[in-house]
Design a protein around this motif. Structure first.
Motif, PDB file in Angstrom:
ATOM      1  N   SER A  32      19.999 -11.910  46.231  1.00  0.00           N
ATOM      2  CA  SER A  32      19.548 -10.853  47.383  1.00  0.00           C
ATOM      3  C   SER A  32      18.639  -9.982  46.786  1.00  0.00           C
ATOM      4  CB  SER A  32      20.443 -10.442  48.220  1.00  0.00           C
ATOM      5  OG  SER A  32      21.134  -9.244  47.518  1.00  0.00           O
ATOM      6  N   VAL A  33      17.267  -9.581  47.489  1.00  0.00           N
ATOM      7  CA  VAL A  33      16.462  -8.603  46.963  1.00  0.00           C
ATOM      8  C   VAL A  33      16.259  -7.625  48.216  1.00  0.00           C
ATOM      9  CG1 VAL A  33      14.098  -8.326  45.993  1.00  0.00           C
ATOM     10  CG2 VAL A  33      15.392 -10.528  45.705  1.00  0.00           C
ATOM     11  N   ARG A  34      16.568  -6.481  47.763  1.00  0.00           N
ATOM     12  CA  ARG A  34      16.118  -5.402  48.829  1.00  0.00           C
ATOM     13  C   ARG A  34      15.156  -4.451  48.216  1.00  0.00           C
ATOM     14  NH1 ARG A  34      22.035  -3.928  50.118  1.00  0.00           N
ATOM     15  NH2 ARG A  34      21.427  -2.534  48.649  1.00  0.00           N
ATOM     16  N   ILE A  35      14.275  -3.875  48.824  1.00  0.00           N
ATOM     17  CA  ILE A  35      13.227  -2.904  48.388  1.00  0.00           C
ATOM     18  C   ILE A  35      12.988  -1.854  49.291  1.00  0.00           C
ATOM     19  CG2 ILE A  35      10.797  -2.945  47.583  1.00  0.00           C
ATOM     20  CD1 ILE A  35      11.152  -5.917  47.110  1.00  0.00           C
ATOM     21  N   GLY A  36      12.686  -0.813  48.897  1.00  0.00           N
ATOM     22  CA  GLY A  36      12.255   0.220  49.836  1.00  0.00           C
ATOM     23  C   GLY A  36      12.293   1.495  49.373  1.00  0.00           C
ATOM     24  N   THR A  37      12.173   2.726  50.028  1.00  0.00           N
ATOM     25  CA  THR A  37      12.382   3.851  49.587  1.00  0.00           C
ATOM     26  C   THR A  37      13.623   4.713  49.925  1.00  0.00           C
ATOM     27  OG1 THR A  37      11.010   4.841  51.621  1.00  0.00           O
ATOM     28  CG2 THR A  37       9.783   4.601  49.590  1.00  0.00           C
ATOM     29  N   GLU A  38      13.654   5.119  51.248  1.00  0.00           N
ATOM     30  CA  GLU A  38      14.776   5.564  51.730  1.00  0.00           C
ATOM     31  C   GLU A  38      15.785   4.702  52.215  1.00  0.00           C
ATOM     32  OE1 GLU A  38      13.809   8.863  54.328  1.00  0.00           O
ATOM     33  OE2 GLU A  38      12.751  10.012  52.729  1.00  0.00           O
ATOM     34  N   LYS A  44      12.658 -10.637  51.072  1.00  0.00           N
ATOM     35  CA  LYS A  44      12.291 -11.969  51.089  1.00  0.00           C
ATOM     36  C   LYS A  44      11.740 -12.321  52.696  1.00  0.00           C
ATOM     37  CE  LYS A  44      15.552 -14.114  48.058  1.00  0.00           C
ATOM     38  NZ  LYS A  44      16.811 -14.961  47.826  1.00  0.00           N
ATOM     39  N   SER A  45      11.414 -10.941  53.173  1.00  0.00           N
ATOM     40  CA  SER A  45      10.920 -10.975  54.513  1.00  0.00           C
ATOM     41  C   SER A  45       9.439 -10.323  54.437  1.00  0.00           C
ATOM     42  CB  SER A  45      11.986 -10.384  55.284  1.00  0.00           C
ATOM     43  OG  SER A  45      11.083  -9.978  56.551  1.00  0.00           O
ATOM     44  N   ILE A  46       8.373 -11.107  54.670  1.00  0.00           N
ATOM     45  CA  ILE A  46       7.125 -10.275  54.684  1.00  0.00           C
ATOM     46  C   ILE A  46       6.951  -9.516  55.701  1.00  0.00           C
ATOM     47  CG2 ILE A  46       5.959 -12.057  56.279  1.00  0.00           C
ATOM     48  CD1 ILE A  46       3.782 -12.167  54.375  1.00  0.00           C
ATOM     49  N   LEU A  47       7.408  -9.496  56.860  1.00  0.00           N
ATOM     50  CA  LEU A  47       7.510  -8.590  57.864  1.00  0.00           C
ATOM     51  C   LEU A  47       8.166  -7.109  57.418  1.00  0.00           C
ATOM     52  CD1 LEU A  47       7.821 -10.512  61.110  1.00  0.00           C
ATOM     53  CD2 LEU A  47       5.759  -9.717  60.268  1.00  0.00           C
ATOM     54  N   SER A  48       9.213  -7.126  57.013  1.00  0.00           N
ATOM     55  CA  SER A  48       9.947  -6.050  56.540  1.00  0.00           C
ATOM     56  C   SER A  48       9.104  -5.452  55.279  1.00  0.00           C
ATOM     57  CB  SER A  48      11.586  -6.656  55.894  1.00  0.00           C
ATOM     58  OG  SER A  48      12.279  -6.982  57.031  1.00  0.00           O
ATOM     59  N   LEU A  49       8.740  -6.081  54.483  1.00  0.00           N
ATOM     60  CA  LEU A  49       7.784  -5.537  53.438  1.00  0.00           C
ATOM     61  C   LEU A  49       6.582  -4.751  53.981  1.00  0.00           C
ATOM     62  CD1 LEU A  49       7.948  -8.298  50.599  1.00  0.00           C
ATOM     63  CD2 LEU A  49       9.202  -6.025  50.752  1.00  0.00           C
ATOM     64  N   LEU A  60       8.859   2.432  44.656  1.00  0.00           N
ATOM     65  CA  LEU A  60       9.870   1.753  45.441  1.00  0.00           C
ATOM     66  C   LEU A  60      11.148   1.393  44.547  1.00  0.00           C
ATOM     67  CD1 LEU A  60       7.588  -0.993  47.306  1.00  0.00           C
ATOM     68  CD2 LEU A  60       8.503   1.353  48.130  1.00  0.00           C
ATOM     69  N   THR A  61      12.124   1.500  45.226  1.00  0.00           N
ATOM     70  CA  THR A  61      13.523   1.215  44.572  1.00  0.00           C
ATOM     71  C   THR A  61      13.786  -0.301  44.777  1.00  0.00           C
ATOM     72  OG1 THR A  61      14.485   3.281  44.962  1.00  0.00           O
ATOM     73  CG2 THR A  61      15.935   1.513  44.553  1.00  0.00           C
ATOM     74  N   ILE A  62      13.980  -1.152  43.952  1.00  0.00           N
ATOM     75  CA  ILE A  62      14.543  -2.523  44.306  1.00  0.00           C
ATOM     76  C   ILE A  62      15.801  -2.767  43.709  1.00  0.00           C
ATOM     77  CG2 ILE A  62      13.390  -2.974  41.738  1.00  0.00           C
ATOM     78  CD1 ILE A  62      12.741  -5.702  43.220  1.00  0.00           C
ATOM     79  N   VAL A  63      16.796  -3.440  44.636  1.00  0.00           N
ATOM     80  CA  VAL A  63      18.071  -3.836  44.192  1.00  0.00           C
ATOM     81  C   VAL A  63      18.156  -5.230  44.248  1.00  0.00           C
ATOM     82  CG1 VAL A  63      20.306  -3.370  44.934  1.00  0.00           C
ATOM     83  CG2 VAL A  63      18.799  -1.517  45.300  1.00  0.00           C
ATOM     84  N   VAL A  64      18.799  -5.887  43.300  1.00  0.00           N
ATOM     85  CA  VAL A  64      18.840  -7.307  43.243  1.00  0.00           C
ATOM     86  C   VAL A  64      20.177  -7.653  42.918  1.00  0.00           C
ATOM     87  CG1 VAL A  64      18.011  -9.504  42.180  1.00  0.00           C
ATOM     88  CG2 VAL A  64      16.635  -7.581  42.176  1.00  0.00           C
ATOM     89  N   ASP A  65      20.985  -8.315  43.730  1.00  0.00           N
ATOM     90  CA  ASP A  65      22.237  -8.874  43.527  1.00  0.00           C
ATOM     91  C   ASP A  65      22.457 -10.487  43.619  1.00  0.00           C
ATOM     92  OD1 ASP A  65      24.937  -8.549  43.308  1.00  0.00           O
ATOM     93  OD2 ASP A  65      25.443  -7.967  45.394  1.00  0.00           O
TER      94      ASP A  65
END
Length: 88
Positions: A32-38, A44-49, A60-65
């Motif tokens: 899983s890949v999560r990206i963001g600031t707060e 993996k979602s273009i709309l979310s990005l 941006l912080t990126i968390v990969v699990d």
């Protein structure tokens, strides 16, 4: 789970084409890949990005699990460092 930061360094920021490339890269991996600031969004979602509205210079912080998290993080960092292959 690993966490890192990336800085958007391409001129146009995380626009549609760049977001699509990021989604394509992240989707190659099982992790899983999560990206963001707060708030972190699905990498993996273009709309979310696109909702991040990350312009040039945004950190941006990126968390990969997952089982291939190191490879996924490395691939995403390379994509960002290469300015999403846009050759500016």
């Amino acid at each position: 789970m690993i966490e890192s930061t990336i800085t958007i360094c391409n001129k146009a920021g995380l626009h549609a084409r760049a977001a699509a490339r990021l989604v394509g890269t992240a989707s190659q991996f099982d992790s899983s890949v999560r990206i963001g600031t707060e708030k972190l969004v699905d990498g993996k979602s273009i709309l979310s990005l696109m909702m991040l509205a990350a312009s040039k210079g945004t950190v941006l912080t990126i968390v990969v699990d997952g089982n291939d998290e190191s490879e996924a993080l490395r691939a995403i960092q390379e994509l960002v460092d290469n300015r999403f292959e846009e050759g500016e």
